[in-house]
Design a protein around this motif. Structure first.
Motif, PDB file in Angstrom:
ATOM      1  N   THR A 183     168.681  20.771  55.304  1.00 27.73           N
ATOM      2  CA  THR A 183     168.109  19.510  54.296  1.00 27.73           C
ATOM      3  C   THR A 183     166.741  19.131  54.486  1.00 27.73           C
ATOM      4  O   THR A 183     166.172  18.487  53.627  1.00 27.73           O
ATOM      5  N   ASP A 218     171.024  16.039  48.490  1.00 32.40           N
ATOM      6  CA  ASP A 218     171.548  17.005  47.705  1.00 32.40           C
ATOM      7  C   ASP A 218     170.577  17.974  47.028  1.00 32.40           C
ATOM      8  O   ASP A 218     169.405  17.592  46.290  1.00 32.40           O
ATOM      9  N   ALA A 219     171.025  19.152  47.014  1.00 35.81           N
ATOM     10  CA  ALA A 219     169.901  20.270  46.349  1.00 35.81           C
ATOM     11  C   ALA A 219     170.056  20.126  44.831  1.00 35.81           C
ATOM     12  O   ALA A 219     171.246  19.558  44.517  1.00 35.81           O
ATOM     13  N   ALA A 270     173.055  26.657  56.132  1.00 35.73           N
ATOM     14  CA  ALA A 270     173.706  26.369  54.695  1.00 35.73           C
ATOM     15  C   ALA A 270     173.940  24.778  54.389  1.00 35.73           C
ATOM     16  O   ALA A 270     174.798  24.280  53.579  1.00 35.73           O
ATOM     17  N   GLY A 271     172.791  24.265  54.728  1.00 31.53           N
ATOM     18  CA  GLY A 271     172.828  22.831  54.543  1.00 31.53           C
ATOM     19  C   GLY A 271     173.503  21.806  55.266  1.00 31.53           C
ATOM     20  O   GLY A 271     173.863  20.728  54.969  1.00 31.53           O
ATOM     21  N   ARG A 285     173.355  29.294  51.062  1.00 30.88           N
ATOM     22  CA  ARG A 285     174.561  29.191  52.018  1.00 30.88           C
ATOM     23  C   ARG A 285     174.238  30.162  53.034  1.00 30.88           C
ATOM     24  O   ARG A 285     175.447  30.744  53.406  1.00 30.88           O
ATOM     25  N   TYR A 290     170.204  22.917  43.117  1.00 29.85           N
ATOM     26  CA  TYR A 290     171.238  23.737  42.805  1.00 29.85           C
ATOM     27  C   TYR A 290     171.556  24.503  44.186  1.00 29.85           C
ATOM     28  O   TYR A 290     170.752  24.529  45.100  1.00 29.85           O
ATOM     29  N   VAL A 291     172.421  24.999  44.087  1.00 31.15           N
ATOM     30  CA  VAL A 291     173.324  25.464  45.294  1.00 31.15           C
ATOM     31  C   VAL A 291     173.876  27.071  45.165  1.00 31.15           C
ATOM     32  O   VAL A 291     174.219  27.416  44.048  1.00 31.15           O
ATOM     33  N   VAL A 313     166.693  24.566  45.749  1.00 29.12           N
ATOM     34  CA  VAL A 313     167.957  25.434  45.715  1.00 29.12           C
ATOM     35  C   VAL A 313     168.299  25.552  47.315  1.00 29.12           C
ATOM     36  O   VAL A 313     167.512  25.997  48.197  1.00 29.12           O
ATOM     37  N   LEU A 314     169.433  25.284  47.463  1.00 25.11           N
ATOM     38  CA  LEU A 314     169.877  25.501  48.827  1.00 25.11           C
ATOM     39  C   LEU A 314     170.849  26.981  48.880  1.00 25.11           C
ATOM     40  O   LEU A 314     171.680  27.182  47.978  1.00 25.11           O
ATOM     41  N   SER A 347     175.454  23.343  37.815  1.00 27.35           N
ATOM     42  CA  SER A 347     174.012  23.979  37.602  1.00 27.35           C
ATOM     43  C   SER A 347     173.801  23.541  36.115  1.00 27.35           C
ATOM     44  O   SER A 347     172.804  23.140  35.739  1.00 27.35           O
ATOM     45  N   ASP A 372     167.594  26.659  53.852  1.00 23.33           N
ATOM     46  CA  ASP A 372     168.916  26.608  54.196  1.00 23.33           C
ATOM     47  C   ASP A 372     169.277  25.271  54.843  1.00 23.33           C
ATOM     48  O   ASP A 372     170.419  25.128  55.372  1.00 23.33           O
TER      49      ASP A 372
END
Length: 641
Positions: free
Chosen positions: A391, A421-422, A412-413, A408, A424-425, A405-406, A472, A389
């Motif tokens: 950075t 940047d992840a 939540a980053g 939320r 995928y979120v 994968v981040l 994605s 969750d």
């Protein structure tokens, strides 16, 4: 009675009646229960033979003639079998002590009601190297509440055995006695009584600990399961059918999902320092169970600077993680291993622990914990994932060569510590695991024709309704093409959304985007044979703000993947793209994802419903009409919310 043969290097406790299995096996003794057409005892004998243990003593009792009739002297199975017939059932320890004069000075012990795919050689070597009195194979399982649990220190020495049933309210680490041991013959007569029934796990090992003998833990993710009930027998057969023992065996690199703790597995609590503060995020237990059942290792990696600050001792942290194991166990889930960084580089906290105030290599975003897990658990980097969750989690995963994968949940980053940047979120851990196990493989398969078509393309457009999974899909396509292309860049049209005040609901989808500004950035790049550096803005979904651009260097041979709701709604863009993808999804899943997204942003019920209704009217028909421009049509069916 016991016949004198030997020396044997394996003792298999094969005297069980199999009372609970009689509905399946009738009068057969438990070790003869068939698994995929062969007795479980045969599977065990074959396992021993594969690892070079060919002198085996079968400690038999009930219907031992049936076992002897099937296996004979063992020559047909490539082993030498000796039968030790127990006249009166005296428990696992009693049966073993009666057979000691058959055994070599050091030997393996297997239980005849378990199916195992375990590296016996590694277990044997571990025991010899540690000079232990006995070595116990331990693993986490999906029913710790009714299992014998073993307490182990950081050096792998057994401290205590907590036999089932456990005291009410007790929480122990999920390290289960898997009923597979290496033992030293000379030490056993003094710890096994001759005048009564006794059990190795419940009586012998505690007695050895009381005498100060060294018991060693061999902790492994390999497959070993009790199959003593019809339900467990069925489960073992299903697991073999789907390849679970093979995936966990370590003969090939294992796949793992590395999981941050606070904010990913459990609710974020600032400086969590007591077991009663730990609460799993809804759905987290079920998500971990999905990984367990898929044969994907679930590995915790957590920074715990509370230890360095002196807020929590290592013993107290162990109790917190025992509570975590206990709560996961309630969902029939477990972590294969938990790695902890107790350090913190900054000094000046009251009560801090000076020895832990260091600049270490294990504190995320450094990769020490991940690297150690990869070494110890035989994990393949390229097929594994990091879910977190913050950075820092993402940067650690990226540096370690994992997909990221981040989620939320938790931070939540939004911590903003590192500009990353992840890949995928996802909304939460449950959605992340669905994506890893189902969504990513399914979309990868669907994208293969797109990947082939894009192999020589300059521009790919990916469009579809909001929350269909366009970003994605763009990332997966980029993964597939990176080895074949000089470079692949994903540009999200959300970076060219107009300011929130200019995006009034009801104005139509094109009114919300500044496509002219986007084309003014893109067109010179596509028309040039030189390298260009462009500024690519990003969109913060939580605040609905477009953030300042970051520089991206694009070469003339690089592939550009542009994804966004209106990606196929501009004639000029369509004319430039040889590959145009439209990604859609069922309406119920689309609305569920949109709802979850708006709830995460803090929309109240009235505003949320207004936005949903507005998008149904002014966005969805126009977006779906743009599907006519697509060269490829894909469907996103994986549940992510």
């Amino acid at each position: 009675m016991t016949q004198s043969f030997g020396p044997c290097t394996v003792a298999i406790l094969a005297g069980g009646m199999g009372t609970r299995l009689k509905v399946r096996t009738g009068s057969l003794p438990k070790p003869m229960a068939p698994i995929h057409g062969r007795p479980v005892l045969q599977h065990q004998i074959e396992l021993c033979r594969r690892h070079g243990f060919t002198r085996i003593a079968l400690l038999v009792h009930y219907e031992h003639e049936t076992i002897r009739a099937h296996f004979g002297d063992g020559s047909a199975f490539g082993v030498e079998l000796h039968y030790c017939v127990e006249g009166e059932a005296r428990g696992t320890a009693g049966a073993l002590v009666d057979a000691l004069d058959t055994m070599d000075r050091r030997f393996l012990v297997l239980y005849g009601d378990t199916y195992a795919d375990v590296d016996l050689t590694a277990l044997w070597r571990h025991h010899i190297g540690a000079e232990a009195a006995a070595t116990l194979l331990l693993h986490p399982n999906d029913h710790p509440h009714d299992s014998d649990l073993v307490e182990v220190d950081d050096e792998g020495r057994v401290l205590a055995v907590h036999a089932y049933p456990h005291p009410e309210g007790a929480a122990y680490r999920n390290l289960v006695n898997a009923a597979l041991y290496v033992m030293e013959r000379s030490l056993l007569p003094d710890v096994i009584p001759l005048d009564r029934k006794s059990d190795l796990a419940k009586h012998t090992f505690p007695a050895m600990l009381d005498k100060g003998l060294r018991l060693l833990a061999h902790i492994t993710p390999e497959y070993i399961k009790d199959m003593g009930t019809p339900e467990r027998l069925d489960k073992v057969e299903r697991d073999i059918t789907v390849g679970l023992p093979e995936r966990l065996s370590g003969r090939q690199p294992r796949t793992a999902v590395f999981l941050d703790r606070d904010g990913t597995l459990n609710v974020e609590v600032h400086h969590l320092s007591r077991p009663n503060q730990l609460q799993l995020i809804p759905g987290a237990g079920d998500a971990v169970r999905m990984l367990n059942r898929a044969g994907v290792l679930a590995v915790g990696v957590t920074n715990q600077p509370v230890v360095a600050r002196g807020d929590v001792t290592l013993a107290e942290l162990a109790r917190i993680h025992a509570t975590l194991d206990h709560q996961l166990g309630a969902s029939k889930a477990y972590l294969d291993r938990m790695y902890v960084c107790p350090h913190h580089p900054d000094r000046g906290f009251p009560g801090e622990v000076p020895a832990l105030k260091i600049d270490c290599d294990c504190r995320k975003p450094r990769t020490g914990m991940i690297d150690r897990a990869i070494r110890e658990l035989g994990i393949g980097r390229g097929q594994s994932w990091m879910v977190g969750d913050t950075t820092g989690d993402l940067l650690a995963g990226q540096r370690a060569g994992l997909r990221t994968v981040l989620v939320r949940t938790g931070h939540a980053g939004l911590d903003g510590k590192y500009p990353i940047d992840a890949d995928y979120v996802m909304p939460d851990l449950s959605a992340a695991v669905h994506w890893i196990l189902e969504g990513h493989p399914a979309l990868s398969h669907q994208l293969l024709p797109v990947s082939a078509a894009a192999a020589t393309a300059r521009l790919v457009l990916i469009a579809g309704p909001a929350r269909a999974g366009k970003s994605s899909a763009a990332r997966v396509l980029a993964e597939q093409l990176r080895d074949a292309r000089t470079a692949v860049h994903v540009l999200s049209l959300d970076g060219w959304l107009r300011p929130a005040a200019q995006r009034a609901e009801g104005g139509g989808v094109l009114q919300r985007y500044d496509l002219d500004a986007f084309k003014a950035t893109l067109m010179p790049v596509l028309a040039s044979s030189a390298r260009h550096v462009i500024q690519v803005p990003s969109y913060a979904r939580k605040s609905r703000e477009v953030l300042p651009g970051r520089p991206v260097s694009i070469g003339p041979q690089d592939l550009l993947i542009v994804e966004g709701v209106p990606a196929l709604m501009d004639d000029a863009l369509n004319a430039l793209a040889d590959v145009r993808v439209f990604l859609d999804l069922p309406d119920d899943e689309r609305r569920a994802r949109l709802t979850a997204d708006y709830v995460w942003r803090g929309e109240n019920d009235t505003d949320l419903q207004h936005r949903l209704d507005s998008r149904e009217r002014d966005e969805l028909p126009a977006v779906r009409a743009s599907a006519n421009e697509a060269t490829h049509h894909l469907s996103s069916t994986t549940r992510l919310s």
